[in-house]
Design a protein around this motif. Structure first.
Motif, short mmCIF file in Angstrom:
data_model
loop_
_atom_site.label_atom_id
_atom_site.label_comp_id
_atom_site.label_asym_id
_atom_site.label_seq_id
_atom_site.Cartn_x
_atom_site.Cartn_y
_atom_site.Cartn_z
N SER A 6 0.97 2.77 -4.90
CA SER A 6 1.50 1.55 -4.29
C SER A 6 2.74 1.10 -5.04
N TYR B 186 -1.40 -3.94 4.79
CA TYR B 186 -0.61 -3.11 3.87
C TYR B 186 0.15 -3.93 2.83
N ASP C 117 0.83 -1.19 0.00
CA ASP C 117 0.00 0.00 0.00
C ASP C 117 0.87 1.26 0.00
#
Length: 317
Positions: free
Chosen positions: A270, A293, A245
């Motif tokens: 990302s 994440y 992320d």
């Protein structure tokens, strides 16, 4: 794999494991029994003392006086090989790059001294053996593992995790002990992860046989397992792609996670981290530690394993 490679693996297996059946050798080398008998005949013609014990509990064994010990490489020699893999590439006109990479991967478990300051070559360079170590001799480890397999006893191992650079105590039901591509491996059920896994003996610091009894499931097939995990044993790199992320992209970019990592920026902020690994055993735990994440994109097998583990955790909570 060539006949010579098979013969060498047979010699080393018989040397350390002792009495071994034709069926076990055939399954480990992925050949038929007739081929094993031809190999034994070839070894005898070469004056290598392989004998046959007949009967229900028979098999092949090698004279205890016979000993084939691999030559040790110096630290400088190992470093030279590692540097060569970085310099001799197809881009630089070296057409045998893949062969060189495979050759180097086969000697990653070779140690250079006989004291606690041993160093071995792994995926990221050199590490000290007194940190992850081999406090028990190889022969001692193999002897205890064979004892545990023959009597159906679980083992407790102090195992080095590459991505965490730490030791973890694991309880393992050892199904098989294999010598492949220059290294010894345990294939067995890990109670911590509830899966059948591969453990490198060079990364086991200590090993203890417990009193807990287990039975190898009838559904387990060594041949099937090797077919699904062959890359681990023949030195092939496994490409692992992880999407991070944008909230942690800078953190990932600023870290050195692996010697051959590649980072790709994505349009949404990302990043995609590509790693080429010898096995995926430890990367799964690292990805899980990063929670929402991080997402494994490939390989699908690793993605499915992580999904299954998350589902098991979800059931507990």
């Amino acid at each position: 794999m060539s006949k010579i490679s098979h013969l060498l693996e047979m010699i080393i297996t018989l040397q350390y494991k002792g009495l071994t059946t034709a069926a076990d050798l055939a399954e480990a080398l992925e050949v038929d029994k007739k081929t094993i008998y031809r190999y034994i005949n070839s070894l005898n013609k070469a004056n290598i003392p392989v004998h046959t014990k007949k009967g229900r509990y028979g098999g092949f064994y090698i004279d205890k006086e016979f000993y084939m010990k691999p030559s040790k490489l110096s630290e400088e020699e190992l470093q030279a090989l590692l540097m060569a893999t970085q310099i001799l590439t197809e881009k630089n006109g070296f057409v045998l790059e893949k062969n060189l990479q495979t050759a180097v991967s086969k000697i990653k478990n070779i140690c250079i001294n006989d004291n606690e300051e041993l160093k071995c070559l792994n995926e990221t360079g050199f590490f000290r053996m007194n940190e992850i170590g081999n406090l028990q001799d190889l022969e001692d480890k193999i002897s205890k593992i064979n004892y545990a397999i023959n009597r159906g006893r679980s083992i407790s191992i102090n195992y080095f995790s590459l991505n965490r650079s730490s030791l973890t105590v694991k309880k393992v039901d050892a199904y098989n002990l294999l010598f492949r591509e220059g290294g010894w491996y345990i294939i067995g059920y890990c109670h911590m992860n509830n899966t059948v896994e591969t453990f490198k003996l060079s990364r086991i610091k200590t090993l203890k046989v417990t009193e807990e009894i287990y039975m190898i499931p009838r559904t387990f097939s060594l041949k099937e397992y090797l077919n699904n995990n062959w890359g681990v044993f023949k030195g092939e790199k496994i490409k692992v792609s992880i999407k991070f992320d944008k909230n942690v992209s800078d953190f990932i970019k600023n870290g050195k996670w692996h010697i051959n990592q590649q980072i790709e920026d994505q349009e949404d902020g990302s990043i995609l981290l590509n790693l080429y690994l010898d096995d995926t055993e430890e990367i799964k735990n690292w990805v899980m530690s990063l929670g929402k994440y991080a997402e494994i994109v490939e390989p699908k097998k690793l993605r499915d394993e992580l999904k299954m583990e998350i589902e098991q955790i979800y059931k507990k909570y």
